[in-house]
Design a protein around this motif. Structure first.
Motif, PDB file in Angstrom:
ATOM      1  N   GLY A   1      -9.692  54.562  11.498  1.00 31.12           N
ATOM      2  CA  GLY A   1      -9.754  55.692  12.423  1.00 31.12           C
ATOM      3  C   GLY A   1      -8.384  56.258  12.719  1.00 31.12           C
ATOM      4  O   GLY A   1      -8.188  57.482  12.746  1.00 31.12           O
ATOM      5  N   ALA A   2      -7.406  55.346  12.924  1.00 32.38           N
ATOM      6  CA  ALA A   2      -6.075  55.826  13.260  1.00 32.38           C
ATOM      7  C   ALA A   2      -5.469  56.606  12.107  1.00 32.38           C
ATOM      8  O   ALA A   2      -4.843  57.652  12.301  1.00 32.38           O
ATOM      9  CB  ALA A   2      -5.179  54.647  13.622  1.00 32.38           C
ATOM     10  N   MET A   3      -5.681  56.114  10.866  1.00 30.71           N
ATOM     11  CA  MET A   3      -5.083  56.817   9.733  1.00 30.71           C
ATOM     12  C   MET A   3      -5.716  58.174   9.522  1.00 30.71           C
ATOM     13  O   MET A   3      -5.032  59.145   9.198  1.00 30.71           O
ATOM     14  CB  MET A   3      -5.221  55.977   8.475  1.00 30.71           C
ATOM     15  N   GLN A   4      -7.039  58.246   9.705  1.00 31.41           N
ATOM     16  CA  GLN A   4      -7.682  59.554   9.576  1.00 31.41           C
ATOM     17  C   GLN A   4      -7.155  60.516  10.634  1.00 31.41           C
ATOM     18  O   GLN A   4      -6.842  61.680  10.337  1.00 31.41           O
ATOM     19  CB  GLN A   4      -9.192  59.390   9.717  1.00 31.41           C
ATOM     20  N   GLY A   5      -7.042  59.993  11.859  1.00 25.27           N
ATOM     21  CA  GLY A   5      -6.525  60.849  12.915  1.00 25.27           C
ATOM     22  C   GLY A   5      -5.112  61.315  12.624  1.00 25.27           C
ATOM     23  O   GLY A   5      -4.763  62.476  12.824  1.00 25.27           O
ATOM     24  N   MET A   6      -4.293  60.386  12.126  1.00 25.94           N
ATOM     25  CA  MET A   6      -2.898  60.747  11.853  1.00 25.94           C
ATOM     26  C   MET A   6      -2.773  61.756  10.731  1.00 25.94           C
ATOM     27  O   MET A   6      -1.946  62.657  10.788  1.00 25.94           O
ATOM     28  CB  MET A   6      -2.110  59.483  11.472  1.00 25.94           C
ATOM     29  N   SER A   7      -3.629  61.597   9.704  1.00 29.42           N
ATOM     30  CA  SER A   7      -3.514  62.543   8.589  1.00 29.42           C
ATOM     31  C   SER A   7      -4.031  63.915   8.994  1.00 29.42           C
ATOM     32  O   SER A   7      -3.584  64.931   8.478  1.00 29.42           O
ATOM     33  CB  SER A   7      -4.287  62.025   7.375  1.00 29.42           C
ATOM     34  N   ARG A   8      -4.993  63.956   9.925  1.00 29.51           N
ATOM     35  CA  ARG A   8      -5.490  65.259  10.358  1.00 29.51           C
ATOM     36  C   ARG A   8      -4.554  65.928  11.332  1.00 29.51           C
ATOM     37  O   ARG A   8      -4.524  67.150  11.430  1.00 29.51           O
ATOM     38  CB  ARG A   8      -6.858  65.085  11.015  1.00 29.51           C
TER      39      ARG A   8
ATOM     40  N   ILE B   1      -2.462  49.159  20.843  1.00 31.77           N
ATOM     41  CA  ILE B   1      -3.134  48.508  21.969  1.00 31.77           C
ATOM     42  C   ILE B   1      -4.502  47.996  21.539  1.00 31.77           C
ATOM     43  O   ILE B   1      -4.889  46.862  21.829  1.00 31.77           O
ATOM     44  CB  ILE B   1      -3.259  49.499  23.142  1.00 31.77           C
ATOM     45  N   ALA B   2      -5.230  48.842  20.806  1.00 32.89           N
ATOM     46  CA  ALA B   2      -6.559  48.422  20.352  1.00 32.89           C
ATOM     47  C   ALA B   2      -6.452  47.227  19.415  1.00 32.89           C
ATOM     48  O   ALA B   2      -7.232  46.277  19.507  1.00 32.89           O
ATOM     49  CB  ALA B   2      -7.262  49.586  19.660  1.00 32.89           C
ATOM     50  N   LEU B   3      -5.450  47.251  18.524  1.00 32.73           N
ATOM     51  CA  LEU B   3      -5.255  46.118  17.613  1.00 32.73           C
ATOM     52  C   LEU B   3      -5.010  44.848  18.397  1.00 32.73           C
ATOM     53  O   LEU B   3      -5.547  43.783  18.084  1.00 32.73           O
ATOM     54  CB  LEU B   3      -4.065  46.382  16.689  1.00 32.73           C
ATOM     55  N   ALA B   4      -4.199  44.958  19.448  1.00 29.65           N
ATOM     56  CA  ALA B   4      -3.870  43.770  20.234  1.00 29.65           C
ATOM     57  C   ALA B   4      -5.110  43.193  20.876  1.00 29.65           C
ATOM     58  O   ALA B   4      -5.305  41.983  20.897  1.00 29.65           O
ATOM     59  CB  ALA B   4      -2.832  44.127  21.295  1.00 29.65           C
ATOM     60  N   PHE B   5      -5.995  44.075  21.377  1.00 28.79           N
ATOM     61  CA  PHE B   5      -7.181  43.557  22.053  1.00 28.79           C
ATOM     62  C   PHE B   5      -8.138  42.910  21.068  1.00 28.79           C
ATOM     63  O   PHE B   5      -8.777  41.908  21.384  1.00 28.79           O
ATOM     64  CB  PHE B   5      -7.878  44.676  22.823  1.00 28.79           C
TER      65      PHE B   5
ATOM     66  N   LYS C   1       1.425  59.181  19.579  1.00 29.24           N
ATOM     67  CA  LYS C   1       0.408  58.783  20.552  1.00 29.24           C
ATOM     68  C   LYS C   1      -0.675  57.939  19.900  1.00 29.24           C
ATOM     69  O   LYS C   1      -1.141  56.949  20.463  1.00 29.24           O
ATOM     70  CB  LYS C   1      -0.228  60.032  21.164  1.00 29.24           C
ATOM     71  N   ILE C   2      -1.082  58.356  18.686  1.00 28.64           N
ATOM     72  CA  ILE C   2      -2.152  57.616  18.017  1.00 28.64           C
ATOM     73  C   ILE C   2      -1.687  56.201  17.698  1.00 28.64           C
ATOM     74  O   ILE C   2      -2.429  55.241  17.858  1.00 28.64           O
ATOM     75  CB  ILE C   2      -2.584  58.356  16.735  1.00 28.64           C
ATOM     76  N   GLN C   3      -0.408  56.073  17.282  1.00 32.18           N
ATOM     77  CA  GLN C   3       0.091  54.742  16.962  1.00 32.18           C
ATOM     78  C   GLN C   3       0.072  53.836  18.188  1.00 32.18           C
ATOM     79  O   GLN C   3      -0.315  52.669  18.092  1.00 32.18           O
ATOM     80  CB  GLN C   3       1.513  54.838  16.430  1.00 32.18           C
TER      81      GLN C   3
END
Lengths: 70, 272
Positions: A27-34, A48-52, A41-43
């Motif tokens: 999801g993050a990569m798609q968001g970043m490429s778009r 945070i999500a990765l940490a949880f 901000k996405i990173q």
């Protein structure tokens, strides 16, 4: 026997967490490429999500053996 | 004091007993290198001493208008990184918390960096991480009380303002749950750092045993991944502290959540 079941459980936990981490990365990569201007901000949100999600696996590895007295 | 923290970290995760009693020092391979309290202090001293010397050197370059000292420039970059993180996460008033968060970042980062080259390190020990997490959560409570007042901070735990009968029924439950979640922040912060760094050690040990028969240290190939973990974990620890800070201090500015970050970039150095 408990050892085998415990190993299977750890494997299952790793499987689930791997899928979860992969979905976050996807999801993050798609968001970043778009939207390359929102990379910062996405990173941050991604980390945070990765940490949880990672914490779930760590809880499995470190707390379950103690509570099962293995 | 040390025994107390070690015992409470045993409550979080039942890690092995310290090997000090068996005089099992410097075990490589099968056993896990688990140091005694005094042994941990040596590693803490290495980290703090290195940081102190570096910062003292960097401080010498501060009296110039432009920083020519290489070390000062390096620490300026670290400062900018942390400041960006704070302002982006907390909002315009995030600069107030930069000193504490930068201190924690440098402590965790150098502890993690030490873990790359030593069998153990401060952050690969659950007691040290628990202490760090206690400091972090206590600091969040302190800042919450300073921003909202004692009763404002406690009322923040009780959830949304409800009227009449509903308040009596639901607010105590939310209060208890929030207190428990506040306590669990210690566990999650410390266990995350410990699990990542200690897990890296265990993975390296396991891969070394794999290559022991043919004398190839496979664990060394894990170094790049461990380096990534070092940076990311130090950042996550501080990022989560900043997020917790933003949760307890977001009452004192009136603009909404969405454009806090933009407001932080727009206002240049508000006078505190």
């Amino acid at each position: 026997m408990t050892g085998h079941i415990f190993g299977l459980g750890i494997g299952l936990a790793a499987l689930g967490v791997g899928i979860g981490l992969g979905m976050i990365g996807n999801g993050a990569m798609q968001g970043m490429s778009r939207q390359p201007e929102a990379i910062g901000k996405i990173q941050v949100a991604m980390l945070i999500a990765l940490a949880f999600v990672e914490l779930v696996f760590l809880l499995t590895v470190f707390i379950v053996p103690g509570s099962l007295k293995i | 004091m040390g025994d107390w923290i070690t015992q409470s970290s045993q409550l979080i995760a039942s890690v092995e007993e310290p090997h000090g009693a068996e005089s099992h020092g410097g075990d490589h391979g099968d056993g896990h290198a688990w140091v005694s309290w005094e042994g941990l202090l040596v590693y803490v001293a290495i980290v703090v001493g290195t940081l102190f010397v570096l910062m003292a050197q960097a401080k010498k370059g501060l009296n110039n208008r432009f920083f020519t000292n290489k070390l000062t420039q390096l620490f300026e970059q670290v400062y900018l990184f942390i400041e960006n993180m704070c302002v982006g996460t907390i909002g315009a008033h995030g600069r107030r918390y930069v000193p504490m968060i930068m201190t924690m970042w440098m402590l965790v980062f150098s502890g993690n960096l030490l873990a790359l080259f030593f069998p153990t390190s401060p952050t690969a020990d659950l007691s040290f991480n628990l202490g760090l997490a206690l400091v972090s959560v206590a600091y969040v409570q302190y800042e919450g009380i300073r921003a909202n007042g004692l009763f404002g901070h406690l009322g923040h735990f009780a959830g949304p303002k409800l009227g009449g009968f509903l308040a009596l029924l639901i607010s105590p439950i939310i209060f208890v749950i929030e207190i428990v979640s506040e306590l669990m922040k210690n566990v999650s912060l410390s266990l995350r750092l410990f699990g990542n760094i200690d897990g890296g050690h265990r993975a390296a040990e396991a891969m070394n045993t794999l290559g022991a028969g043919i004398y190839v240290p496979f664990g060394a190939f894990l170094l790049p991944i461990k380096l990534l973990t070092v940076v990311v974990q130090a950042m996550i620890f501080c990022l989560l502290t900043a997020v917790y800070l933003s949760l307890v201090t977001h009452h004192d500015d009136d603009h909404g959540h969405g454009h806090e970050a933009e407001a932080g970039h727009a206002e240049v150095a508000p006078a505190h």
